[in-house]
Scaffold this motif. Sequence first.
Motif, PDB file in Angstrom:
ATOM      1  N   LEU A 192      -8.990  -3.484   7.497  1.00 20.27           N
ATOM      2  CA  LEU A 192      -8.544  -2.205   6.961  1.00 20.27           C
ATOM      3  C   LEU A 192      -8.844  -2.124   5.472  1.00 20.27           C
ATOM      4  O   LEU A 192      -8.573  -3.062   4.711  1.00 20.27           O
ATOM      5  N   GLN A 193      -9.399  -1.012   5.040  1.00 23.89           N
ATOM      6  CA  GLN A 193      -9.647  -0.791   3.620  1.00 23.89           C
ATOM      7  C   GLN A 193      -8.336  -0.389   2.930  1.00 23.89           C
ATOM      8  O   GLN A 193      -7.559   0.412   3.461  1.00 23.89           O
ATOM      9  N   PRO A 194      -8.054  -0.940   1.752  1.00 22.36           N
ATOM     10  CA  PRO A 194      -6.797  -0.625   1.064  1.00 22.36           C
ATOM     11  C   PRO A 194      -6.575   0.869   0.876  1.00 22.36           C
ATOM     12  O   PRO A 194      -5.447   1.342   0.986  1.00 22.36           O
ATOM     13  N   ALA A 195      -7.630   1.638   0.595  1.00 19.71           N
ATOM     14  CA  ALA A 195      -7.461   3.074   0.338  1.00 19.71           C
ATOM     15  C   ALA A 195      -6.827   3.780   1.523  1.00 19.71           C
ATOM     16  O   ALA A 195      -5.975   4.672   1.353  1.00 19.71           O
ATOM     17  N   PRO A 211      13.950  -7.973  -3.460  1.00 18.49           N
ATOM     18  CA  PRO A 211      13.254  -7.491  -4.655  1.00 18.49           C
ATOM     19  C   PRO A 211      11.868  -8.094  -4.849  1.00 18.49           C
ATOM     20  O   PRO A 211      10.939  -7.392  -5.250  1.00 18.49           O
ATOM     21  N   ILE A 212      11.714  -9.383  -4.557  1.00 16.84           N
ATOM     22  CA  ILE A 212      10.405 -10.014  -4.727  1.00 16.84           C
ATOM     23  C   ILE A 212       9.395  -9.400  -3.766  1.00 16.84           C
ATOM     24  O   ILE A 212       8.268  -9.051  -4.150  1.00 16.84           O
ATOM     25  N   PHE A 213       9.783  -9.242  -2.500  1.00 16.36           N
ATOM     26  CA  PHE A 213       8.875  -8.657  -1.509  1.00 16.36           C
ATOM     27  C   PHE A 213       8.546  -7.217  -1.891  1.00 16.36           C
ATOM     28  O   PHE A 213       7.385  -6.792  -1.837  1.00 16.36           O
ATOM     29  N   HIS A 214       9.552  -6.466  -2.279  1.00 16.56           N
ATOM     30  CA  HIS A 214       9.352  -5.067  -2.674  1.00 16.56           C
ATOM     31  C   HIS A 214       8.383  -4.985  -3.853  1.00 16.56           C
ATOM     32  O   HIS A 214       7.456  -4.145  -3.873  1.00 16.56           O
ATOM     33  N   ASP A 215       8.550  -5.877  -4.819  1.00 22.98           N
ATOM     34  CA  ASP A 215       7.683  -5.865  -5.999  1.00 22.98           C
ATOM     35  C   ASP A 215       6.263  -6.315  -5.672  1.00 22.98           C
ATOM     36  O   ASP A 215       5.301  -5.865  -6.313  1.00 22.98           O
ATOM     37  N   LEU A 216       6.125  -7.201  -4.679  1.00 21.97           N
ATOM     38  CA  LEU A 216       4.784  -7.587  -4.239  1.00 21.97           C
ATOM     39  C   LEU A 216       4.029  -6.370  -3.718  1.00 21.97           C
ATOM     40  O   LEU A 216       2.852  -6.161  -4.031  1.00 21.97           O
ATOM     41  N   VAL A 217       4.722  -5.564  -2.916  1.00 21.16           N
ATOM     42  CA  VAL A 217       4.080  -4.395  -2.321  1.00 21.16           C
ATOM     43  C   VAL A 217       3.776  -3.340  -3.386  1.00 21.16           C
ATOM     44  O   VAL A 217       2.653  -2.809  -3.455  1.00 21.16           O
ATOM     45  N   SER A 218       4.757  -3.047  -4.242  1.00 18.82           N
ATOM     46  CA  SER A 218       4.520  -2.039  -5.289  1.00 18.82           C
ATOM     47  C   SER A 218       3.446  -2.515  -6.258  1.00 18.82           C
ATOM     48  O   SER A 218       2.634  -1.718  -6.748  1.00 18.82           O
ATOM     49  N   GLY A 219       3.399  -3.833  -6.517  1.00 21.62           N
ATOM     50  CA  GLY A 219       2.360  -4.380  -7.389  1.00 21.62           C
ATOM     51  C   GLY A 219       0.977  -4.264  -6.782  1.00 21.62           C
ATOM     52  O   GLY A 219      -0.020  -4.073  -7.500  1.00 21.62           O
ATOM     53  N   TYR A 220       0.908  -4.386  -5.460  1.00 20.37           N
ATOM     54  CA  TYR A 220      -0.367  -4.229  -4.761  1.00 20.37           C
ATOM     55  C   TYR A 220      -0.905  -2.807  -4.940  1.00 20.37           C
ATOM     56  O   TYR A 220      -2.094  -2.591  -5.195  1.00 20.37           O
ATOM     57  N   ARG A 225      -4.304   1.037  -8.538  1.00 16.38           N
ATOM     58  CA  ARG A 225      -4.070   2.330  -9.194  1.00 16.38           C
ATOM     59  C   ARG A 225      -3.747   3.429  -8.177  1.00 16.38           C
ATOM     60  O   ARG A 225      -4.214   4.564  -8.283  1.00 16.38           O
ATOM     61  N   SER A 226      -2.940   3.063  -7.198  1.00 14.12           N
ATOM     62  CA  SER A 226      -2.524   4.019  -6.175  1.00 14.12           C
ATOM     63  C   SER A 226      -1.054   4.367  -6.381  1.00 14.12           C
ATOM     64  O   SER A 226      -0.246   3.504  -6.752  1.00 14.12           O
ATOM     65  N   ALA A 227      -0.711   5.603  -6.123  1.00 14.90           N
ATOM     66  CA  ALA A 227       0.677   6.037  -6.265  1.00 14.90           C
ATOM     67  C   ALA A 227       1.542   5.324  -5.234  1.00 14.90           C
ATOM     68  O   ALA A 227       1.181   5.231  -4.056  1.00 14.90           O
ATOM     69  N   PHE A 228       2.675   4.824  -5.690  1.00 15.13           N
ATOM     70  CA  PHE A 228       3.568   4.067  -4.808  1.00 15.13           C
ATOM     71  C   PHE A 228       4.795   4.908  -4.463  1.00 15.13           C
ATOM     72  O   PHE A 228       5.506   5.388  -5.346  1.00 15.13           O
ATOM     73  N   SER A 229       5.015   5.116  -3.189  1.00 14.17           N
ATOM     74  CA  SER A 229       6.240   5.779  -2.740  1.00 14.17           C
ATOM     75  C   SER A 229       6.571   5.259  -1.357  1.00 14.17           C
ATOM     76  O   SER A 229       5.668   4.915  -0.574  1.00 14.17           O
ATOM     77  N   VAL A 230       7.860   5.157  -1.059  1.00 12.71           N
ATOM     78  CA  VAL A 230       8.321   4.645   0.227  1.00 12.71           C
ATOM     79  C   VAL A 230       8.752   5.815   1.088  1.00 12.71           C
ATOM     80  O   VAL A 230       9.625   6.599   0.711  1.00 12.71           O
ATOM     81  N   PHE A 231       8.145   5.936   2.243  1.00 13.07           N
ATOM     82  CA  PHE A 231       8.458   7.033   3.156  1.00 13.07           C
ATOM     83  C   PHE A 231       9.744   6.759   3.937  1.00 13.07           C
ATOM     84  O   PHE A 231      10.562   7.654   4.155  1.00 13.07           O
ATOM     85  N   GLN A 232       9.927   5.477   4.359  1.00 12.47           N
ATOM     86  CA  GLN A 232      11.114   5.119   5.137  1.00 12.47           C
ATOM     87  C   GLN A 232      11.524   3.688   4.811  1.00 12.47           C
ATOM     88  O   GLN A 232      10.679   2.790   4.769  1.00 12.47           O
ATOM     89  N   GLU A 233      12.807   3.463   4.571  1.00 17.98           N
ATOM     90  CA  GLU A 233      13.321   2.119   4.334  1.00 17.98           C
ATOM     91  C   GLU A 233      13.977   1.569   5.591  1.00 17.98           C
ATOM     92  O   GLU A 233      14.548   2.310   6.395  1.00 17.98           O
ATOM     93  N   ALA A 234      13.902   0.249   5.746  1.00 17.75           N
ATOM     94  CA  ALA A 234      14.586  -0.449   6.841  1.00 17.75           C
ATOM     95  C   ALA A 234      14.894  -1.862   6.370  1.00 17.75           C
ATOM     96  O   ALA A 234      14.129  -2.463   5.606  1.00 17.75           O
TER      97      ALA A 234
END
Length: 310
Positions: A192-195, A211-220, A225-234
């Motif tokens: 899968l391409q990141p875009a 927090p570490i896992f969340h920051d790994l994803v937002s850092g990715y 340079r992609s906008a980070f937003s969470v559609f659904q939390e679980a």
Amino acid sequence: MSNMDLRQIRQFVAVAEELHFGRAAERLNMTQPPLSQAIQALERELGLRLFDRTKREVKLTPVGEQWFVHARRVLAEATALPDIARKLARGEMGLLRLSFVSTVDYSLLPAAVGRFRAAYPNVELSLREATSDVQIDALLRSEVDVGIVIAPPSSSLSQTLSYRPILREPLIAAVPSSWIDEGRDGFCEGILQPAAFFAAPLILFPRRSAPIFHDLVSGYFAEHRSAFSVFQEAIQMQTIIGLVGSGMGVALVPQSMTRLQRDGVTYLPLSGRVPTVETGLLWRTNDRNAACANFLAVANASVHQPAQAL
């Protein structure tokens, strides 16, 4: 009853087994008259007869027969007490309360628990699934003994806790299989391409839970340079996978989660550099429960992927 001791119980058991005061006294290295007096004193203390005596025989009363079973059990348990103390000190008996994040259900937990139970069958193992933040609070309140957590921020970790990294694995994408079947733009079998991933609705843990896992994803996202937003939390990883299977969105999950096969979910590696997630053991530094130290050693030896072990 408050004055009864093991000596009296031992005397009763000897007479009950021999059904002869002379032989019982010899076995106890005492003379018969003091033994007879001791049994009479025990019967007075209990307020009932344990033996029926005649010149020819000694028999247990019905109550004596039933009490005999309990008395032998008490003696056996008392005899075992020194060995139990030594086993507790070595962590071969006792209680170990283990908590764990849901992701290790599919990596190190089954092997670690299986080996520990095999090595220490007399240790009662209490298992509790919880997010990393809940585990840290439980450890600080002495409600669990060892936690398997996603690496906590070292700067925020209490000095009363110790952490040991044990496994590091790459994150991969969990995507709805229906998107691949439908030929959705960017989603196909293979890599899968990141875009394409960044453009899809994201399902993720709340930051407070991991927090570490969340920051790994937002850092990715930030790295690309992609906008980070969470559609659904679980909160649970299995729930996240289930939501992906429903077609709600995509998620980043540890590679070991591919062992969780869920209808409607396809796991795809992402091209380029991807984050790695670290899992480790957390415990109270000054914990004196020897079973805790034994589990730490077993868990460390249970990582079957040496290249990923730290």
